[in-house]
Scaffold this motif. Structure first.
Motif, mmCIF file in Angstrom:
data_model
loop_
_atom_site.group_PDB
_atom_site.id
_atom_site.type_symbol
_atom_site.label_atom_id
_atom_site.label_comp_id
_atom_site.label_asym_id
_atom_site.label_seq_id
_atom_site.Cartn_x
_atom_site.Cartn_y
_atom_site.Cartn_z
ATOM 1 N N ASP A 1 49.682 41.494 39.256
ATOM 2 C CA ASP A 1 49.394 42.289 38.066
ATOM 3 C C ASP A 1 48.347 43.353 38.399
ATOM 4 O O ASP A 1 47.139 43.104 38.341
ATOM 5 C CB ASP A 1 48.891 41.360 36.950
ATOM 6 C CG ASP A 1 48.710 42.080 35.619
ATOM 7 O OD1 ASP A 1 49.004 43.287 35.551
ATOM 8 O OD2 ASP A 1 48.262 41.424 34.656
ATOM 9 N N ALA A 2 48.818 44.529 38.815
ATOM 10 C CA ALA A 2 47.948 45.681 39.091
ATOM 11 C C ALA A 2 46.820 45.342 40.063
ATOM 12 O O ALA A 2 45.646 45.604 39.806
ATOM 13 C CB ALA A 2 47.374 46.229 37.785
ATOM 14 N N VAL A 3 47.176 44.779 41.196
ATOM 15 C CA VAL A 3 46.189 44.391 42.216
ATOM 16 C C VAL A 3 45.748 45.628 42.989
ATOM 17 O O VAL A 3 46.574 46.367 43.535
ATOM 18 C CB VAL A 3 46.787 43.345 43.176
ATOM 19 C CG1 VAL A 3 45.852 43.097 44.357
ATOM 20 C CG2 VAL A 3 47.055 42.042 42.428
ATOM 21 N N SER A 4 44.442 45.848 43.037
ATOM 22 C CA SER A 4 43.889 47.012 43.727
ATOM 23 C C SER A 4 42.644 46.620 44.512
ATOM 24 O O SER A 4 41.697 46.081 43.941
ATOM 25 C CB SER A 4 43.516 48.114 42.733
ATOM 26 O OG SER A 4 44.647 48.638 42.078
ATOM 27 N N PHE A 5 42.661 46.862 45.795
ATOM 28 C CA PHE A 5 41.447 46.784 46.612
ATOM 29 C C PHE A 5 41.757 47.365 47.990
ATOM 30 O O PHE A 5 42.912 47.474 48.392
ATOM 31 C CB PHE A 5 40.892 45.358 46.723
ATOM 32 C CG PHE A 5 41.815 44.349 47.359
ATOM 33 C CD1 PHE A 5 41.846 44.151 48.731
ATOM 34 C CD2 PHE A 5 42.646 43.559 46.570
ATOM 35 C CE1 PHE A 5 42.674 43.210 49.311
ATOM 36 C CE2 PHE A 5 43.486 42.614 47.138
ATOM 37 C CZ PHE A 5 43.506 42.433 48.513
ATOM 38 N N ARG B 1 33.754 39.934 53.460
ATOM 39 C CA ARG B 1 34.041 40.205 52.057
ATOM 40 C C ARG B 1 35.261 39.394 51.644
ATOM 41 O O ARG B 1 36.140 39.117 52.464
ATOM 42 C CB ARG B 1 34.274 41.715 51.842
ATOM 43 C CG ARG B 1 34.098 42.188 50.417
ATOM 44 C CD ARG B 1 33.803 43.691 50.371
ATOM 45 N NE ARG B 1 34.784 44.479 51.073
ATOM 46 C CZ ARG B 1 35.766 45.153 50.474
ATOM 47 N NH1 ARG B 1 35.902 45.122 49.160
ATOM 48 N NH2 ARG B 1 36.621 45.864 51.181
ATOM 49 N N ILE B 2 35.325 39.038 50.357
ATOM 50 C CA ILE B 2 36.371 38.133 49.880
ATOM 51 C C ILE B 2 36.906 38.612 48.543
ATOM 52 O O ILE B 2 36.141 39.033 47.665
ATOM 53 C CB ILE B 2 35.819 36.696 49.745
ATOM 54 C CG1 ILE B 2 35.680 36.066 51.141
ATOM 55 C CG2 ILE B 2 36.715 35.826 48.864
ATOM 56 C CD1 ILE B 2 34.965 34.733 51.138
ATOM 57 N N ALA B 3 38.223 38.541 48.394
ATOM 58 C CA ALA B 3 38.871 38.727 47.100
ATOM 59 C C ALA B 3 39.506 37.403 46.697
ATOM 60 O O ALA B 3 40.054 36.687 47.542
ATOM 61 C CB ALA B 3 39.943 39.811 47.173
ATOM 62 N N MET B 4 39.433 37.075 45.414
ATOM 63 C CA MET B 4 40.064 35.868 44.895
ATOM 64 C C MET B 4 41.133 36.261 43.886
ATOM 65 O O MET B 4 40.878 37.065 42.985
ATOM 66 C CB MET B 4 39.031 34.953 44.234
ATOM 67 C CG MET B 4 38.005 34.397 45.196
ATOM 68 S SD MET B 4 36.889 33.205 44.402
ATOM 69 C CE MET B 4 35.705 32.925 45.745
ATOM 70 N N VAL C 1 43.221 39.999 40.470
ATOM 71 C CA VAL C 1 41.962 39.873 41.207
ATOM 72 C C VAL C 1 40.877 39.440 40.231
ATOM 73 O O VAL C 1 40.563 40.151 39.274
ATOM 74 C CB VAL C 1 41.577 41.212 41.868
ATOM 75 C CG1 VAL C 1 40.220 41.080 42.555
ATOM 76 C CG2 VAL C 1 42.639 41.650 42.858
ATOM 77 N N VAL C 2 40.324 38.254 40.448
ATOM 78 C CA VAL C 2 39.285 37.744 39.552
ATOM 79 C C VAL C 2 37.903 37.770 40.194
ATOM 80 O O VAL C 2 36.901 37.510 39.521
ATOM 81 C CB VAL C 2 39.622 36.308 39.065
ATOM 82 C CG1 VAL C 2 40.833 36.323 38.151
ATOM 83 C CG2 VAL C 2 39.823 35.355 40.228
ATOM 84 N N ALA C 3 37.838 38.076 41.477
ATOM 85 C CA ALA C 3 36.544 38.248 42.141
ATOM 86 C C ALA C 3 36.750 39.098 43.381
ATOM 87 O O ALA C 3 37.755 38.946 44.079
ATOM 88 C CB ALA C 3 35.924 36.910 42.512
ATOM 89 N N LEU C 4 35.826 39.988 43.638
ATOM 90 C CA LEU C 4 35.858 40.817 44.839
ATOM 91 C C LEU C 4 34.428 41.207 45.169
ATOM 92 O O LEU C 4 33.847 42.074 44.522
ATOM 93 C CB LEU C 4 36.716 42.063 44.619
ATOM 94 C CG LEU C 4 36.762 43.070 45.777
ATOM 95 C CD1 LEU C 4 37.247 42.421 47.052
ATOM 96 C CD2 LEU C 4 37.652 44.245 45.411
#
Length: 323
Positions: A26-30, A207-210, A216-219
């Motif tokens: 759902d609209a993942v951006s990083f 660095r971490i993305a969850m 994405v709920v954490a970055l």
């Protein structure tokens, strides 16, 4: 220019007959920067493998764009794939070739000639030198996974993607693999890692993305995620059912119970509740929160406020990771 850029990537699977559709992403951006060792974490079904499949060109996004070193994975797919070395979750191998032959053939896929010196280094670094002339069918599961890593690296890709690379393998392989990958990262290779071994992510990833339910709920930087965690964890062993007051708070593994505790007063409160329940505790210890504690906390907050990402996710924009 980022090594990998996910720009508003959405993946919607159509509804089955009589059922509802599934939005896997759902609209993942990083962005993942050049030379970065980046961790992508999430529970089963969060969308990690779907995201990597889109990155590898094995699936198409419903909307959004993915680039590798500036090459679009759909529009410039040949160039994008030359930039990538991907170690998949599944053990995929050709049963008709030896280990060395498999690596030579993989080199040929990318048009790499005179690659014997690098193949020999891969075999030695991954503990495969004595298996070079063995047929792939003769190898154990752990050895097959080593070959998958070697195949992903045989064309010296600047971007390395490791999708659960140590799942079900022995401690020796884990140590060998991480020493080699860490060396490549220091030489400038960018690394994207997915793993359920959170101690690996904590030790390796800057660095971490969850992900949770495709979002994405954490970055954040790993160090910042750890700083935001509760300062202490109370760990002990106990026989019997825990009091209802700990429901949803405690992580229980067999007899081992772990409870977040911000200070000495809260630790004493936890122990008092245990005593009042008539339970006897053993092997009590207090430790600092680790990435696993952070992960459980972020996932729990994500479930509680499904419509609003947890506070850690608000670091996304200031992290400079959106296109």
């Amino acid at each position: 220019m980022p090594a990998i850029s996910f720009q508003s990537v959405t993946k919607q699977y159509p509804a089955a007959r009589g059922g509802a559709g599934l939005k896997a992403l759902d609209a993942v951006s990083f962005d993942i920067e050049e030379g970065e060792f980046f961790g992508l974490l999430g529970p089963n079904g969060a969308g990690k493998t779907t995201l990597i499949s889109i990155l590898a060109g094995l699936a198409r996004p419903t909307s959004g764009r993915v680039t590798v070193n500036g090459f679009d994975v759909q529009g410039d797919y040949a160039q994008a794939r030359r930039q990538l070395g991907i170690v998949p979750q599944e053990l995929v191998f050709d049963p008709f070739f030896t280990v060395r032959e498999a690596l030579r053939i993989q080199s040929g896929y990318f048009g790499v000639k005179n690659n014997e010196a690098w193949i020999a280094e891969l075999l030695e670094s991954l503990g495969l030198a004595d298996k070079a002339h063995a047929n792939m069918r003769q190898l154990s599961g752990g050895m097959k996974r080593r070959v998958l890593v070697a195949q992903a690296l045989v064309h010296k890709p600047p971007v390395i993607v490791l999708d659960e690379p140590t799942a079900g393998v022995d401690v020796e392989l884990r140590q060998t693999l991480w020493q080699f990958i860490a060396r490549l990262n220091k030489q400038g290779h960018s690394v994207l890692l997915t793993t359920h071994y959170l101690e690996e992510a904590e030790a390796l990833c800057s660095r971490i993305a969850m992900l949770q339910l495709g979002r994405v709920v954490a970055l954040e930087r790993t160090s910042d995620l750890l700083k935001a965690a509760s300062s202490n964890v109370l760990r002990f062993k106990v026989d019997g059912a825990l009091p209802a007051a700990f429901e949803g708070k405690a992580r229980v593994t067999g007899r081992i119970v772990q409870l977040p505790a911000h200070d000495a007063h809260e630790i004493e409160q936890h122990l008092a509740v245990i005593r009042q329940a008539g339970l006897r505790v053993e092997d009590v210890e207090i430790r600092k929160a680790d990435l696993e504690d952070v992960f459980f906390d972020v996932m729990a907050r994500g479930r509680e406020g499904a419509g609003n990402p947890p506070a850690a996710a608000r670091g996304i924009e200031k992290a400079g990771a959106l296109s």
